[in-house]
Motif scaffolding. Structure first.
Motif, mmCIF file in Angstrom:
data_model
loop_
_atom_site.group_PDB
_atom_site.id
_atom_site.type_symbol
_atom_site.label_atom_id
_atom_site.label_comp_id
_atom_site.label_asym_id
_atom_site.label_seq_id
_atom_site.Cartn_x
_atom_site.Cartn_y
_atom_site.Cartn_z
ATOM 1 N N VAL A 220 -16.542 -9.079 26.468
ATOM 2 C CA VAL A 220 -15.947 -8.671 27.735
ATOM 3 C C VAL A 220 -15.015 -9.762 28.268
ATOM 4 N N GLU A 221 -15.457 -11.012 28.143
ATOM 5 C CA GLU A 221 -14.677 -12.154 28.653
ATOM 6 C C GLU A 221 -15.133 -13.413 27.939
ATOM 7 N N LEU A 222 -14.255 -14.419 27.910
ATOM 8 C CA LEU A 222 -14.567 -15.722 27.316
ATOM 9 C C LEU A 222 -14.266 -16.827 28.315
ATOM 10 N N ALA A 223 -15.037 -17.888 28.232
ATOM 11 C CA ALA A 223 -14.747 -19.106 28.981
ATOM 12 C C ALA A 223 -15.138 -20.263 28.071
ATOM 13 N N SER A 224 -14.495 -21.410 28.257
ATOM 14 C CA SER A 224 -14.846 -22.534 27.399
ATOM 15 C C SER A 224 -14.564 -23.863 28.078
ATOM 16 N N THR A 225 -15.251 -24.881 27.567
ATOM 17 C CA THR A 225 -14.949 -26.269 27.877
ATOM 18 C C THR A 225 -14.737 -26.932 26.522
ATOM 19 N N SER A 226 -14.604 -28.218 26.493
ATOM 20 C CA SER A 226 -14.347 -28.867 25.205
ATOM 21 C C SER A 226 -15.543 -28.775 24.254
ATOM 22 N N THR A 227 -16.749 -28.656 24.769
ATOM 23 C CA THR A 227 -17.928 -28.584 23.897
ATOM 24 C C THR A 227 -18.827 -27.383 24.191
ATOM 25 N N GLU A 228 -18.269 -26.356 24.777
ATOM 26 C CA GLU A 228 -19.068 -25.198 25.161
ATOM 27 C C GLU A 228 -18.212 -23.932 25.106
ATOM 28 N N LEU A 229 -18.813 -22.881 24.602
ATOM 29 C CA LEU A 229 -18.164 -21.573 24.582
ATOM 30 C C LEU A 229 -19.096 -20.599 25.279
ATOM 31 N N ILE A 230 -18.579 -19.900 26.283
ATOM 32 C CA ILE A 230 -19.374 -18.915 27.018
ATOM 33 C C ILE A 230 -18.782 -17.539 26.731
ATOM 34 N N VAL A 231 -19.609 -16.681 26.181
ATOM 35 C CA VAL A 231 -19.189 -15.331 25.810
ATOM 36 C C VAL A 231 -19.883 -14.357 26.745
ATOM 37 N N TYR A 232 -19.111 -13.527 27.396
ATOM 38 C CA TYR A 232 -19.661 -12.489 28.277
ATOM 39 C C TYR A 232 -19.628 -11.172 27.520
ATOM 40 N N LEU A 233 -20.786 -10.502 27.481
ATOM 41 C CA LEU A 233 -20.901 -9.268 26.725
ATOM 42 C C LEU A 233 -21.918 -8.363 27.391
ATOM 43 N N SER A 234 -22.026 -7.174 26.872
ATOM 44 C CA SER A 234 -22.973 -6.203 27.419
ATOM 45 C C SER A 234 -24.403 -6.701 27.233
ATOM 46 N N GLU A 235 -25.238 -6.474 28.233
ATOM 47 C CA GLU A 235 -26.645 -6.884 28.159
ATOM 48 C C GLU A 235 -27.336 -6.313 26.923
ATOM 49 N N SER A 236 -26.951 -5.122 26.528
ATOM 50 C CA SER A 236 -27.598 -4.467 25.386
ATOM 51 C C SER A 236 -27.265 -5.148 24.055
ATOM 52 N N GLU A 237 -26.254 -6.013 24.029
ATOM 53 C CA GLU A 237 -25.855 -6.678 22.787
ATOM 54 C C GLU A 237 -26.229 -8.164 22.741
ATOM 55 N N VAL A 238 -26.910 -8.643 23.759
ATOM 56 C CA VAL A 238 -27.231 -10.070 23.827
ATOM 57 C C VAL A 238 -28.134 -10.506 22.675
ATOM 58 N N ARG A 239 -29.180 -9.765 22.393
ATOM 59 C CA ARG A 239 -30.112 -10.146 21.320
ATOM 60 C C ARG A 239 -29.397 -10.223 19.976
ATOM 61 N N LEU A 240 -28.596 -9.215 19.654
ATOM 62 C CA LEU A 240 -27.860 -9.219 18.393
ATOM 63 C C LEU A 240 -26.880 -10.390 18.343
ATOM 64 N N ALA A 241 -26.187 -10.644 19.440
ATOM 65 C CA ALA A 241 -25.242 -11.763 19.486
ATOM 66 C C ALA A 241 -25.962 -13.093 19.316
ATOM 67 N N PHE A 242 -27.081 -13.257 19.986
ATOM 68 C CA PHE A 242 -27.873 -14.482 19.870
ATOM 69 C C PHE A 242 -28.332 -14.687 18.422
ATOM 70 N N ASP A 243 -28.898 -13.652 17.833
ATOM 71 C CA ASP A 243 -29.377 -13.747 16.446
ATOM 72 C C ASP A 243 -28.218 -14.005 15.475
ATOM 73 N N THR A 244 -27.068 -13.454 15.752
ATOM 74 C CA THR A 244 -25.905 -13.641 14.890
ATOM 75 C C THR A 244 -25.381 -15.065 14.940
ATOM 76 N N ILE A 245 -25.283 -15.627 16.137
ATOM 77 C CA ILE A 245 -24.713 -16.963 16.264
ATOM 78 C C ILE A 245 -25.710 -18.041 15.850
ATOM 79 N N TYR A 246 -26.973 -17.849 16.198
ATOM 80 C CA TYR A 246 -27.968 -18.871 15.888
ATOM 81 C C TYR A 246 -28.695 -18.566 14.624
#
Length: 69
Positions: free
Chosen positions: A43-69
């Motif tokens: 939905v949206e992105l934000a970042s700092t030099s050492t951080e990436l914040i991804v905004y997404l649908s609540e229903s996709e958080v678990r899949l996104a977490f498992d995918t990235i980690y």
């Protein structure tokens, strides 16, 4: 000024990484591609030099977490 859209089902997923990755070409692209391959809509992105914040649908958080980690 009124907001153009309001979404109430949005969650944030934060990825923190070491400063050594600042000099790695395509690092953020690699992270975002993993979400793309899982068909996760960002939905949206934000970042700092050492951080990436991804905004997404609540229903996709678990899949996104498992995918990235």
């Amino acid at each position: 000024v009124r907001p153009k859209t309001i979404r109430r089902d949005v969650a944030a997923l934060t990825v923190k990484f070491d400063e050594q990755y600042l000099d790695v070409p395509g690092f953020l692209c690699f992270v975002l591609l993993q979400l793309y391959f899982q068909n996760i809509n960002i939905v949206e992105l934000a970042s700092t030099s050492t951080e990436l914040i991804v905004y997404l649908s609540e229903s996709e958080v678990r899949l996104a977490f498992d995918t990235i980690y």
